[in-house]
Design a protein around this motif. Sequence first.
Motif, PDB file in Angstrom:
ATOM      1  N   UNK A 197       0.821  -1.203   0.000  1.00  0.00           N
ATOM      2  CA  UNK A 197       0.000   0.000   0.000  1.00  0.00           C
ATOM      3  C   UNK A 197       0.864   1.265   0.000  1.00  0.00           C
ATOM      4  N   UNK A 198       1.999   1.208   0.691  1.00  0.00           N
ATOM      5  CA  UNK A 198       2.910   2.349   0.702  1.00  0.00           C
ATOM      6  C   UNK A 198       3.444   2.611  -0.705  1.00  0.00           C
ATOM      7  N   UNK A 199       3.862   1.552  -1.383  1.00  0.00           N
ATOM      8  CA  UNK A 199       4.371   1.705  -2.747  1.00  0.00           C
ATOM      9  C   UNK A 199       3.296   2.264  -3.680  1.00  0.00           C
ATOM     10  N   UNK A 200       2.081   1.743  -3.554  1.00  0.00           N
ATOM     11  CA  UNK A 200       0.982   2.244  -4.386  1.00  0.00           C
ATOM     12  C   UNK A 200       0.668   3.694  -4.055  1.00  0.00           C
ATOM     13  N   UNK A 201       0.735   4.027  -2.764  1.00  0.00           N
ATOM     14  CA  UNK A 201       0.450   5.396  -2.349  1.00  0.00           C
ATOM     15  C   UNK A 201       1.447   6.395  -2.892  1.00  0.00           C
ATOM     16  N   UNK A 202       2.720   6.026  -2.930  1.00  0.00           N
ATOM     17  CA  UNK A 202       3.744   6.917  -3.470  1.00  0.00           C
ATOM     18  C   UNK A 202       3.463   7.225  -4.944  1.00  0.00           C
ATOM     19  N   UNK A 203       3.120   6.193  -5.705  1.00  0.00           N
ATOM     20  CA  UNK A 203       2.828   6.388  -7.124  1.00  0.00           C
ATOM     21  C   UNK A 203       1.593   7.258  -7.319  1.00  0.00           C
ATOM     22  N   UNK A 204       0.567   7.024  -6.514  1.00  0.00           N
ATOM     23  CA  UNK A 204      -0.660   7.807  -6.642  1.00  0.00           C
ATOM     24  C   UNK A 204      -0.436   9.248  -6.191  1.00  0.00           C
ATOM     25  N   UNK A 205       0.396   9.432  -5.158  1.00  0.00           N
ATOM     26  CA  UNK A 205       0.727  10.781  -4.724  1.00  0.00           C
ATOM     27  C   UNK A 205       1.455  11.553  -5.814  1.00  0.00           C
ATOM     28  N   UNK A 206       2.363  10.873  -6.506  1.00  0.00           N
ATOM     29  CA  UNK A 206       3.068  11.501  -7.624  1.00  0.00           C
ATOM     30  C   UNK A 206       2.083  11.908  -8.715  1.00  0.00           C
ATOM     31  N   UNK A 207       1.105  11.071  -8.972  1.00  0.00           N
ATOM     32  CA  UNK A 207       0.087  11.391  -9.977  1.00  0.00           C
ATOM     33  C   UNK A 207      -0.715  12.616  -9.568  1.00  0.00           C
ATOM     34  N   UNK A 208      -1.069  12.705  -8.270  1.00  0.00           N
ATOM     35  CA  UNK A 208      -1.841  13.852  -7.785  1.00  0.00           C
ATOM     36  C   UNK A 208      -1.047  15.146  -7.930  1.00  0.00           C
ATOM     37  N   UNK A 209       0.239  15.114  -7.593  1.00  0.00           N
ATOM     38  CA  UNK A 209       1.091  16.304  -7.696  1.00  0.00           C
ATOM     39  C   UNK A 209       1.275  16.711  -9.155  1.00  0.00           C
ATOM     40  N   UNK A 210       1.413  15.735 -10.033  1.00  0.00           N
ATOM     41  CA  UNK A 210       1.551  16.033 -11.460  1.00  0.00           C
ATOM     42  C   UNK A 210       0.299  16.727 -11.988  1.00  0.00           C
ATOM     43  N   UNK A 211      -0.855  16.295 -11.523  1.00  0.00           N
ATOM     44  CA  UNK A 211      -2.096  16.945 -11.930  1.00  0.00           C
ATOM     45  C   UNK A 211      -2.118  18.403 -11.497  1.00  0.00           C
ATOM     46  N   UNK A 212      -1.635  18.653 -10.259  1.00  0.00           N
ATOM     47  CA  UNK A 212      -1.598  20.022  -9.755  1.00  0.00           C
ATOM     48  C   UNK A 212      -0.724  20.907 -10.636  1.00  0.00           C
ATOM     49  N   UNK A 213       0.476  20.435 -10.971  1.00  0.00           N
ATOM     50  CA  UNK A 213       1.388  21.235 -11.792  1.00  0.00           C
ATOM     51  C   UNK A 213       0.789  21.524 -13.159  1.00  0.00           C
ATOM     52  N   UNK A 214       0.143  20.524 -13.733  1.00  0.00           N
ATOM     53  CA  UNK A 214      -0.473  20.714 -15.052  1.00  0.00           C
ATOM     54  C   UNK A 214      -1.618  21.722 -14.964  1.00  0.00           C
ATOM     55  N   UNK A 215      -2.436  21.603 -13.932  1.00  0.00           N
ATOM     56  CA  UNK A 215      -3.543  22.533 -13.761  1.00  0.00           C
ATOM     57  C   UNK A 215      -3.030  23.949 -13.535  1.00  0.00           C
ATOM     58  N   UNK A 216      -1.968  24.082 -12.721  1.00  0.00           N
ATOM     59  CA  UNK A 216      -1.422  25.411 -12.437  1.00  0.00           C
ATOM     60  C   UNK A 216      -0.910  26.069 -13.716  1.00  0.00           C
TER      61      UNK A 216
END
Length: 399
Positions: A197-216
């Motif tokens: 779950x930790x490994x999956x969470x890191x990948x999903x967190x990276x996806x969330x941050x990437x979305x933020x940068x793209x939206x910004x």
Amino acid sequence: MFRFVKSIISDNSGTSSPTSELDRLVYGTSHSPLLKRRRARVIVSRIRLLSLLCFVAFPFGFTLDLLAFSGDTLLILGLSRALIALLFLALFFGIGNGETLRDAYRAVGIFFAILLTFQAMYQPLLDLQDISAIAGVPSAGYVLFPFLIVVCIGIFPFTVKEAFLTLVMFYIVEMLILIILPEQSDPHQRLGILLSLVAAGVLCGFSAISQLLYMASLVDQASIDTLTQCYSRNSGEEIIDVQYRIAQREKAFLSVVFVDLDNFKAINDRYGHESGDRVLRSAAEHIAKNGRGSDVLIRWGGEEFVILLPNTNAAGALKTVRRLRNIGLGERPDGSFLTASYGIAEMQSSKANDWQALVEYADDQMYHVKSNGGNDIAMIDSPALAETSYSQPEGSITE
């Protein structure tokens, strides 16, 4: 200094401030009101969509439970699914259209709380501790359910801080759920689940941050006036609307200053539009240097600017404009000082019914100054005094 757009977008060389980029990525304190509102809307709208999908999916999953379970286990699973479906339906209708990040955080918290509640309800009933326990579609769904929860994090445009806190809360709850597993379960299997779950969470967190940068980046491109590097009128109107609603809800002060550069047309006519553009850029930079971090600068059109001053009464706005006049707005192409006409209106004292009226009051005051020769300040205390109420500055710009 103004939350000037130069602090959040690339400069002419294509680079940007490392400090501001790190801040927008990790904390989000440098995010503009416009970006915060867009993020809130996206997060809330996705929560509503996911809630509607869960409302449909959870009862449908009971038909699969009929194939694998029976007795009290089937009954409890059915009741649990019915309860969770109702909670998601209530969430769908309850959160509405969020306008602030506070609304978005509340919606996210409720959404994940509902999902984790369902896991806590079914986990003690089923001997499904790892992938080896999968014997069919129903059991596979329950084994993989925690991973489906963590995948949802990647759907939202989060900062590093927001993603980290969400994952930490998720892992705390997961550890508590794993603790309530039967005592005979293998602790190594529990640890394996948590690490996965930790490994999956890191990948999903990276996806969330990437979305933020793209939206910004999209918001920046759509909201910035390329000449002056301040907000364009369309984006500025949305920011004023947001700040007006906040001030109205919190019963706070909100002032608007309408600025019109004096005799600007003569610059374009005599020296050309390139010189006029340089004057506009210089004026915007001088206004920016005079502002606070919470103030917003908007190019309203042509040689007109609007300065939005949250949590500032009329006296504070007048003080700000006087200071700006003393600093100056730069020089005209002939070397003389550039001056402007200023109109001030404050939300409470003007009793403006909406943000459009507030801007219109400030515009009217600016027009009075313009009609009397310019290079002065006028302010309004109430709509009834719109034609007569002026506050003249003490002294004038050094010439």
